[in-house]
Design an enzyme around this catalytic site. Structure first.
Site, PDB file in Angstrom:
ATOM      1  N   CYS A 122       1.060  -1.945  -0.247  1.00  0.00           N
ATOM      2  CA  CYS A 122      -0.182  -0.229   0.004  1.00  0.00           C
ATOM      3  C   CYS A 122       0.781   1.298  -0.077  1.00  0.00           C
ATOM      4  CB  CYS A 122      -1.039   0.245   1.061  1.00  0.00           C
ATOM      5  SG  CYS A 122      -1.986  -1.310   1.348  1.00  0.00           S
ATOM      6  N   HIS A 247      -2.948   6.537   2.423  1.00  0.00           N
ATOM      7  CA  HIS A 247      -3.560   5.782   0.975  1.00  0.00           C
ATOM      8  C   HIS A 247      -4.774   5.133   2.448  1.00  0.00           C
ATOM      9  CE1 HIS A 247      -4.250   1.065   1.012  1.00  0.00           C
ATOM     10  NE2 HIS A 247      -4.194   1.013   2.354  1.00  0.00           N
ATOM     11  N   ASN A 281     -10.131   0.139  -0.110  1.00  0.00           N
ATOM     12  CA  ASN A 281      -9.021  -0.284  -0.049  1.00  0.00           C
ATOM     13  C   ASN A 281      -8.464  -1.222  -1.534  1.00  0.00           C
ATOM     14  OD1 ASN A 281      -6.637  -0.544   0.534  1.00  0.00           O
ATOM     15  ND2 ASN A 281      -6.626  -1.251   2.719  1.00  0.00           N
TER      16      ASN A 281
END
Length: 325
Positions: A122, A247, A281
Site C-alpha cells: 500500500c 492511503h 482499500n
C-alpha cells in the site's frame, strides 16, 4: 583520475497528469451481507466503506493499469512516445514474471523504455513516485509514467470477513516530468520489518491475512510523524498543507491520522481524502485514484499543496509533498 560524465537534470520535478480506472461492478455492503455474516452498519462502523469495485474474472491487472496510465498521459498533454520509463506499483500480479510494467509499456506503445514493478504494497505508489522523481532529476528519464494497480480480489478469501469487506480492485496513475521549481518534495520512507507478518500472503495458494488491530495501532501512532517529517523536508509548515491524501486503508485510520496532524498545526479546513467510502482499500492504487477523484469533484485545485502518505504490508511506509497539476 578520470571522472564520469553525468547527464544534467532539471532543478525540479512535478506531476504533469493524473488518471484512474475502476471496474464497473459495484459491490455494496448489502451485497456482501448476502454471502457472509455481516451488515451494512457493521462495515460502516469498523472501516467506513459503503461500496467497492470488483474486477471481472477476465479483467486483468494489466488491463486496468493500461487504462489508468493512458488517461494520465492524455491529461499531461504528452504522447506515449514522450514517456521514458514505466513503473508499476503492485503487490497482486498473478505471477512474479513477466512484470506488469513491461506489459503495460508494450500495450501503450512506450517502446524500448525501462519498465519495472515496485512491491511496497500500500506504500508502493509513494515509493514509485519518489523513484520516478529521482530518475527525472538525475536525467535518467525525461518523463516517467507511474501506475499503482491492484486486483486484490484475486488474493482475498471471499468468505473471510476481516479482509473481504475491505479490499477492492482499481488503478491510478500519474506522469512525472521536469519542473522549473520543485513540486515533488523529498520522500520520507522506511519499514517496520518486525511487524511484517501482520499483513501477509503465506504462499501462492494462500489468501491475504491481516491482523487488523495490530495494523490499526501501528498506523494511527506511527504514520503521522512520517507525514509531518515530509512537510518539514519540503521546507513547509503543516499550515501550508491544503489537502491530505493518505492511503485509503480504513476510514477510522484516515480520520485518526488527520486528527493528529491538526494537533500539530494542520488547518481545520485541510481537505482530507475519503475515497475509501466508495472505493474500498485498493492498496497502491488508492492514492493516485483519490487524487483523480478529488480533482474531478472540485475538492482539489491546480497548485494546491498535497501531502501524500502510503503505508501497509512490509510494514512499509512513505510520504512526500506534491503540488496538484
Amino acid at each position: 583520475m578520470t571522472t564520469f560524465s553525468l547527464p544534467a537534470g532539471p532543478t525540479g520535478t512535478r506531476i504533469l497528469g493524473i488518471g484512474s480506472y475502476q471496474p464497473e461492478n459495484v459491490v455494496s455492503n448489502h451485497d456482501l451481507a448476502k454471502t457472509m455474516e455481516t451488515s451494512d452498519e457493521w462495515i460502516r462502523e469498523r472501516v467506513g466503506i459503503v461500496n467497492r469495485r470488483f474486477a471481472g474474472k477476465d479483467e486483468l491487472l494489466v488491463d486496468m493499469a493500461v487504462d489508468a496510465g493512458s488517461k494520465a498521459i492524455a491529461d499531461s498533454g504528452l504522447q506515449p512516445s514522450d514517456i521514458g520509463a514505466v513503473i508499476v506499483a503492485t503487490c497482486t500480479m498473478p505471477s512474479p514474471i513477466p512484470n506488469a510494467a513491461a506489459q503495460v509499456a508494450e500495450r501503450m506503445g512506450v517502446t524500448a523504455a525501462p519498465a519495472f514493478d515496485v512491491n511496497a504494497a500500500c506504500a508502493g505508489f509513494c515509493y514509485a513516485l519518489a523513484t520516478a522523481s529521482d530518475m527525472v532529476r538525475s536525467g535518467s528519464a525525461k518523463n516517467v509514467l507511474v501506475i499503482g494497480a491492484e486486483k486484490l480480489t484475486d488474493w482475498v478469501d471471499p468468505t473471510d470477513r476481516s479482509t473481504a469487506i475491505i479490499f477492492a480492485d482499481a488503478a491510478g496513475a500519474v506522469v512525472v516530468g521536469a519542473g522549473d521549481e520543485p513540486a515533488i518534495g523529498p520522500v520520507v520512507w522506511g519499514s517496520a520489518g518486525d511487524m511484517a507478518d501482520t499483513i501477509a500472503i503465506a504462499d501462492r495458494h494462500s489468501s491475504i491475512h491481516q491482523e487488523g488491530q495490530a495494523v490499526f495501532r501501528w498506523a494511527t501512532t506511527q504514520i503521522a510523524p512520517v507525514a509531518i517529517r515530509a512537510v518539514e523536508l519540503a521546507g513547509l509548515e503543516m499550515s501550508d498543507v491544503d489537502v491530505f491524501v493518505p492511503h485509503q486503508a480504513n476510514l477510522r485510520i484516515v480520520e485518526a491520522i488527520a486528527k493528529r496532524l491538526r494537533a500539530k498545526g494542520a488547518r481545520e479546513d485541510m481537505v482530507v481524502a475519503r475515497d475509501i467510502v466508495e472505493s474500498g482499500n485498493t492498496s497502491s492504487a488508492s492514492i493516485p485514484m483519490a487524487l483523480d477523484h478529488m480533482r474531478a469533484a472540485g475538492e482539489i485545485s491546480s497548485g494546491d499543496v498535497v501531502l501524500l502518505v502510503g503505508f501497509g504490508a512490509g510494514l512499509s511506509y512513505a510520504g512526500q509533498v506534491v503540488r496538484c497539476p
